[in-house]
Design a protein around this motif. Structure first.
Motif, short mmCIF file in Angstrom:
data_model
loop_
_atom_site.label_atom_id
_atom_site.label_comp_id
_atom_site.label_asym_id
_atom_site.label_seq_id
_atom_site.Cartn_x
_atom_site.Cartn_y
_atom_site.Cartn_z
N ARG A 1 56.48 46.13 75.01
CA ARG A 1 56.33 44.78 74.47
C ARG A 1 56.89 43.78 75.46
O ARG A 1 57.90 44.04 76.12
CB ARG A 1 57.09 44.66 73.14
CG ARG A 1 56.58 45.59 72.06
CD ARG A 1 57.42 45.47 70.81
NE ARG A 1 57.37 44.13 70.26
CZ ARG A 1 58.09 43.74 69.21
NH1 ARG A 1 58.92 44.60 68.64
NH2 ARG A 1 57.99 42.52 68.75
N PRO A 2 56.29 42.64 75.56
CA PRO A 2 56.81 41.61 76.48
C PRO A 2 58.22 41.19 76.08
O PRO A 2 58.57 41.19 74.90
CB PRO A 2 55.82 40.46 76.32
CG PRO A 2 54.59 41.07 75.73
CD PRO A 2 55.05 42.22 74.91
N PHE A 3 59.02 40.81 77.07
CA PHE A 3 60.41 40.43 76.82
C PHE A 3 60.50 39.23 75.88
O PHE A 3 61.39 39.16 75.03
CB PHE A 3 61.11 40.11 78.14
CG PHE A 3 62.50 39.60 77.97
CD1 PHE A 3 63.53 40.45 77.60
CD2 PHE A 3 62.79 38.25 78.15
CE1 PHE A 3 64.82 39.98 77.42
CE2 PHE A 3 64.07 37.77 77.97
CZ PHE A 3 65.09 38.64 77.61
N TRP A 4 59.57 38.29 76.02
CA TRP A 4 59.64 37.09 75.20
C TRP A 4 59.42 37.39 73.72
O TRP A 4 59.85 36.63 72.85
CB TRP A 4 58.64 36.04 75.69
CG TRP A 4 57.19 36.45 75.57
CD1 TRP A 4 56.43 37.08 76.52
CD2 TRP A 4 56.33 36.25 74.44
NE1 TRP A 4 55.16 37.30 76.05
CE2 TRP A 4 55.06 36.79 74.78
CE3 TRP A 4 56.51 35.67 73.19
CZ2 TRP A 4 53.99 36.77 73.91
CZ3 TRP A 4 55.43 35.66 72.31
CH2 TRP A 4 54.18 36.20 72.68
N LYS A 5 58.75 38.53 73.42
CA LYS A 5 58.58 38.92 72.02
C LYS A 5 59.86 39.55 71.46
O LYS A 5 60.13 39.46 70.27
CB LYS A 5 57.42 39.90 71.88
CG LYS A 5 56.04 39.26 72.04
CD LYS A 5 54.95 40.26 71.74
CE LYS A 5 53.57 39.60 71.82
NZ LYS A 5 52.48 40.57 71.51
N GLU A 6 60.64 40.21 72.32
CA GLU A 6 61.89 40.83 71.88
C GLU A 6 63.06 39.85 71.88
O GLU A 6 64.09 40.11 71.26
CB GLU A 6 62.22 42.02 72.79
CG GLU A 6 61.20 43.15 72.71
CD GLU A 6 61.59 44.32 73.59
OE1 GLU A 6 62.56 44.17 74.36
OE2 GLU A 6 60.93 45.36 73.50
N LEU A 7 62.90 38.74 72.59
CA LEU A 7 64.00 37.78 72.71
C LEU A 7 64.50 37.25 71.36
O LEU A 7 65.72 37.20 71.14
CB LEU A 7 63.57 36.62 73.61
CG LEU A 7 64.66 35.59 73.94
CD1 LEU A 7 65.83 36.27 74.65
CD2 LEU A 7 64.09 34.47 74.82
N PRO A 8 63.64 36.86 70.42
CA PRO A 8 64.15 36.40 69.12
C PRO A 8 65.00 37.44 68.40
O PRO A 8 66.01 37.11 67.77
CB PRO A 8 62.88 36.07 68.33
CG PRO A 8 61.85 35.79 69.38
CD PRO A 8 62.17 36.72 70.51
#
Length: 300
Positions: A52-59
């Motif tokens: 998964r892209p990092f920006w999806k895991e960031l939240p």
């Protein structure tokens, strides 16, 4: 005729068997290469689907960090800002201190000499202006990343605890259970209590007596003896002990308990102990003597 027929049958049978030699039309290893490439392609697609892209895991990471910060603020430590000069020179205006909130959960109570943060017990700060924080400041204070501007909290030094007798006469030192305190932490040029002598007062159960280190610039227990708590601070209102100055970096230090609070005989319990032991030791002799007197009267 039979030989020709048998020979023809034999030739047909041999041609029907698969040949083990590679065909000239097909290069060696072509079948294996096709199979391997197909497998690698499938695995590559699976990897792309699973990652998964990092920006999806960031939240999610931010959410976990905020929950941890909230738990730390609630149960472990909380940062507080020093807004006044009442604790100079131990604490300066603008210092950030870390307050231990864990030990009170296990029944620990403030001890003499500790610097403690406590909620306003009875309008001590009623005349102080209340800042109006913005939404970001409210959120950061909620999760414990910055002190709350709305909470009415104070920071002072614990001078006496439940059972102690505390007093200070003009020109003299503060005395706890008759023992004079040596207070090198008092702001330079200040007296122990000349601006507001007090006592003697006995500290009730569940209360503490607090004073600021800058005695002539501290609205502490001395100035609130007419309120509902008689100047004492309920232990239930204590947030925790300030253990370290965390900011600014050049002022980092541990807030230890001064040696004067460990002097022999300062504890009210220790002072009462010899008397209690004396009574306990004399009790058997008193009982024996009364028995002798009673038996003598009966015999007479």
């Amino acid at each position: 005729m039979s030989d020709v027929t048998d020979g023809a049958k034999s030739e047909q049978a041999s041609s029907a068997e698969p040949s083990t030699e590679p065909s000239a039309a097909e290069p060696e290893g072509s079948t294996d290469a096709g199979t391997d490439s197909g497998t690698d392609g499938t695995e590559g697609k699976n990897k792309k689907k699973n990652s998964r892209p990092f920006w999806k895991e960031l939240p999610l990471l931010i959410g976990i960090a905020l929950v941890l910060a909230l738990l730390i603020k609630t149960f472990l430590v909380q940062a507080f800002s020093i807004p006044s000069d009442s604790m100079q020179n131990t604490l300066q205006r603008g210092d950030r201190v870390l307050v231990d909130k864990l030990t009170p959960w296990f029944g620990s109570e403030p001890e003499r000499g500790e610097v403690v943060v406590f909620h306003d017990p009875d309008g001590w700060l009623r005349d102080e202006p209340t800042p109006k924080p913005n939404a970001v400041q409210k959120f950061l204070s909620f999760v414990g990343l910055m002190p709350s501007a709305e909470e009415k909290d104070l920071i002072k030094r614990t001078i006496a605890v439940a059972g102690d007798t505390v007093e200070c006469k003009k020109g003299g030192p503060v005395r706890v259970n008759g023992k004079a305190l040596d207070e090198p932490y008092i702001f330079e040029g200040n007296s122990a209590c000349d601006d507001m002598p007090f006592g003697p007062f006995k500290v009730p159960d569940g209360k503490i007596w607090v004073m600021g280190d800058h005695r002539q610039d501290s609205s502490d227990s001395r100035y609130h003896t007419s309120d509902v708590n008689k100047g004492f601070v309920p232990v239930s209102q204590v947030v925790g002990r300030a253990v370290v100055i965390a900011w600014p970096v050049n002022r980092w230090s541990v807030l230890s308990v001064p040696d004067t609070f460990d002097q022999p005989g300062i504890s009210a319990a220790a002072g009462a102990a010899p008397g209690v032991l004396g009574v306990a030791g004399a009790l058997p002799f008193v009982i024996r003597r009364r028995r002798r007197l009673t038996s003598g009267r009966t015999a007479g």
